[in-house]
Design a protein around this motif. Structure first.
Motif, PDB file in Angstrom:
ATOM      1  N   ILE A 199       0.833  -1.203   0.000  1.00  0.00           N
ATOM      2  CA  ILE A 199       0.000   0.000   0.000  1.00  0.00           C
ATOM      3  C   ILE A 199       0.869   1.255   0.000  1.00  0.00           C
ATOM      4  O   ILE A 199       0.610   2.215  -0.740  1.00  0.00           O
ATOM      5  CB  ILE A 199      -0.953  -0.008   1.209  1.00  0.00           C
ATOM      6  CG1 ILE A 199      -2.000  -1.105   1.048  1.00  0.00           C
ATOM      7  CG2 ILE A 199      -1.623   1.357   1.377  1.00  0.00           C
ATOM      8  CD1 ILE A 199      -2.881  -1.304   2.262  1.00  0.00           C
ATOM      9  N   VAL A 200       1.903   1.267   0.838  1.00  0.00           N
ATOM     10  CA  VAL A 200       2.805   2.420   0.912  1.00  0.00           C
ATOM     11  C   VAL A 200       3.492   2.636  -0.428  1.00  0.00           C
ATOM     12  O   VAL A 200       3.587   3.775  -0.923  1.00  0.00           O
ATOM     13  CB  VAL A 200       3.844   2.226   2.034  1.00  0.00           C
ATOM     14  CG1 VAL A 200       4.930   3.296   1.949  1.00  0.00           C
ATOM     15  CG2 VAL A 200       3.178   2.267   3.397  1.00  0.00           C
ATOM     16  N   LEU A 201       3.977   1.555  -1.043  1.00  0.00           N
ATOM     17  CA  LEU A 201       4.645   1.653  -2.340  1.00  0.00           C
ATOM     18  C   LEU A 201       3.720   2.250  -3.393  1.00  0.00           C
ATOM     19  O   LEU A 201       4.105   3.176  -4.136  1.00  0.00           O
ATOM     20  CB  LEU A 201       5.116   0.263  -2.777  1.00  0.00           C
ATOM     21  CG  LEU A 201       5.702   0.143  -4.193  1.00  0.00           C
ATOM     22  CD1 LEU A 201       6.959   0.980  -4.324  1.00  0.00           C
ATOM     23  CD2 LEU A 201       5.984  -1.322  -4.520  1.00  0.00           C
ATOM     24  N   ILE A 202       2.498   1.770  -3.431  1.00  0.00           N
ATOM     25  CA  ILE A 202       1.540   2.256  -4.418  1.00  0.00           C
ATOM     26  C   ILE A 202       1.160   3.710  -4.151  1.00  0.00           C
ATOM     27  O   ILE A 202       1.040   4.517  -5.087  1.00  0.00           O
ATOM     28  CB  ILE A 202       0.293   1.350  -4.426  1.00  0.00           C
ATOM     29  CG1 ILE A 202       0.640   0.011  -5.066  1.00  0.00           C
ATOM     30  CG2 ILE A 202      -0.866   2.017  -5.166  1.00  0.00           C
ATOM     31  CD1 ILE A 202      -0.467  -1.009  -5.019  1.00  0.00           C
ATOM     32  N   GLN A 203       0.997   4.060  -2.883  1.00  0.00           N
ATOM     33  CA  GLN A 203       0.666   5.444  -2.542  1.00  0.00           C
ATOM     34  C   GLN A 203       1.763   6.404  -2.972  1.00  0.00           C
ATOM     35  O   GLN A 203       1.489   7.493  -3.487  1.00  0.00           O
ATOM     36  CB  GLN A 203       0.424   5.561  -1.034  1.00  0.00           C
ATOM     37  CG  GLN A 203      -0.834   4.890  -0.534  1.00  0.00           C
ATOM     38  CD  GLN A 203      -2.096   5.590  -1.007  1.00  0.00           C
ATOM     39  OE1 GLN A 203      -2.089   6.769  -1.339  1.00  0.00           O
ATOM     40  NE2 GLN A 203      -3.195   4.857  -1.039  1.00  0.00           N
ATOM     41  N   VAL A 204       3.010   6.010  -2.762  1.00  0.00           N
ATOM     42  CA  VAL A 204       4.140   6.858  -3.159  1.00  0.00           C
ATOM     43  C   VAL A 204       4.168   7.048  -4.666  1.00  0.00           C
ATOM     44  O   VAL A 204       4.313   8.173  -5.175  1.00  0.00           O
ATOM     45  CB  VAL A 204       5.469   6.260  -2.656  1.00  0.00           C
ATOM     46  CG1 VAL A 204       6.659   6.988  -3.285  1.00  0.00           C
ATOM     47  CG2 VAL A 204       5.551   6.331  -1.137  1.00  0.00           C
ATOM     48  N   VAL A 205       4.019   5.947  -5.403  1.00  0.00           N
ATOM     49  CA  VAL A 205       4.039   6.036  -6.870  1.00  0.00           C
ATOM     50  C   VAL A 205       2.862   6.854  -7.373  1.00  0.00           C
ATOM     51  O   VAL A 205       3.009   7.683  -8.288  1.00  0.00           O
ATOM     52  CB  VAL A 205       4.032   4.624  -7.488  1.00  0.00           C
ATOM     53  CG1 VAL A 205       3.839   4.701  -8.994  1.00  0.00           C
ATOM     54  CG2 VAL A 205       5.326   3.901  -7.159  1.00  0.00           C
ATOM     55  N   GLN A 206       1.696   6.665  -6.785  1.00  0.00           N
ATOM     56  CA  GLN A 206       0.520   7.428  -7.202  1.00  0.00           C
ATOM     57  C   GLN A 206       0.705   8.918  -6.932  1.00  0.00           C
ATOM     58  O   GLN A 206       0.348   9.766  -7.765  1.00  0.00           O
ATOM     59  CB  GLN A 206      -0.718   6.924  -6.456  1.00  0.00           C
ATOM     60  CG  GLN A 206      -2.027   7.527  -6.939  1.00  0.00           C
ATOM     61  CD  GLN A 206      -2.427   7.012  -8.305  1.00  0.00           C
ATOM     62  OE1 GLN A 206      -2.660   5.835  -8.485  1.00  0.00           O
ATOM     63  NE2 GLN A 206      -2.513   7.903  -9.278  1.00  0.00           N
ATOM     64  N   LEU A 207       1.277   9.247  -5.795  1.00  0.00           N
ATOM     65  CA  LEU A 207       1.524  10.650  -5.451  1.00  0.00           C
ATOM     66  C   LEU A 207       2.497  11.284  -6.433  1.00  0.00           C
ATOM     67  O   LEU A 207       2.263  12.395  -6.929  1.00  0.00           O
ATOM     68  CB  LEU A 207       2.064  10.748  -4.028  1.00  0.00           C
ATOM     69  CG  LEU A 207       2.420  12.153  -3.526  1.00  0.00           C
ATOM     70  CD1 LEU A 207       1.183  13.027  -3.492  1.00  0.00           C
ATOM     71  CD2 LEU A 207       3.074  12.083  -2.153  1.00  0.00           C
TER      72      LEU A 207
END
Length: 219
Positions: A199-207
């Motif tokens: 989730i953290v990885l995806i949130q960072v990439v999305q941001l």
């Protein structure tokens, strides 16, 4: 929790495997998908390289392979993976399958975003003698860059999701780690540690993707 601490070396190794698999799949799938999407756009009726036979062939190929569920797709392309990467199992085979699946998904995203470019801008370039390559590199791609960044960000999330099936063909990564050491051994802490990191990885990439797209579209 004690079990998770014991598994930390495996946890970080699985994280590295996920980044390796998803990174390479996005690199090769992203480039191939961009070329295929450009091919679909420039050969469609009324476009700069109008060719109904080429468009029809490319469109048929994409429509055939894109809807296949990935869990079936990865099994179906194993023979091809053996030819290309030398093995039908493991992380390299999974990366190959992910890159191929991403190619077909990205091609549609590229085509759809290129269609948002105003036809008048392209016609103006053609009227002053600009060739297809110049139109693509100086008008099409720059005009559609913001939406393309958002599209690639979306595909990154999807590829990360699909990488969770790695264990089915002997691969690794966080998905396989969560299933092998968490779900199968009835250890929720291990499962949730992997889930939270994904989730953290995806949130960072999305941001990052959102900010890059916003910066490009403001120009």
């Amino acid at each position: 929790m004690d079990r998770l601490i014991e598994l930390l070396p495996d946890f970080w190794a699985a994280t590295g495997e996920t980044l390796y698999i998803v990174g390479l799949a996005m690199l090769f799938g992203g480039l191939a998908g961009l070329l295929l999407g450009l091919g679909l756009y420039v050969t469609r009726r009324g476009s700069i390289l109008d060719n109904r036979w080429v468009f029809g062939t490319l469109n048929f190929v994409v429509n055939t392979f894109r809807p296949i569920p990935f869990i079936i797709f990865i099994a179906a392309v194993q023979p091809l993976a053996r030819v290309v990467v030398g093995t039908g199992i493991g992380n390299n085979a999974l990366t190959f399958g992910l890159a191929l699946a991403a190619t077909f998904a990205i091609s549609r995203i590229v085509e759809q975003n290129l269609l948002t470019v105003q036809p008048g801008v392209i016609e103006a370039a053609r009227s002053v003698g600009a060739g297809p390559l110049r139109i693509i590199t100086t008008i099409l791609l720059p005009e559609a860059l913001g939406p393309l960044i958002l599209g690639y960000t979306f595909i990154f999330v999807a590829v990360t999701d699909m990488s969770a099936v790695a264990g089915l063909i002997g691969g690794g990564g966080l998905g396989n780690f969560a299933i092998q050491y968490g779900y199968r051994l009835f250890n929720p802490a291990v499962t949730w540690a992997a889930v939270i990191l994904i989730i953290v990885l995806i949130q960072v990439v999305q941001l990052v993707g959102n900010r890059l797209a916003r910066a490009v579209m403001r120009r």
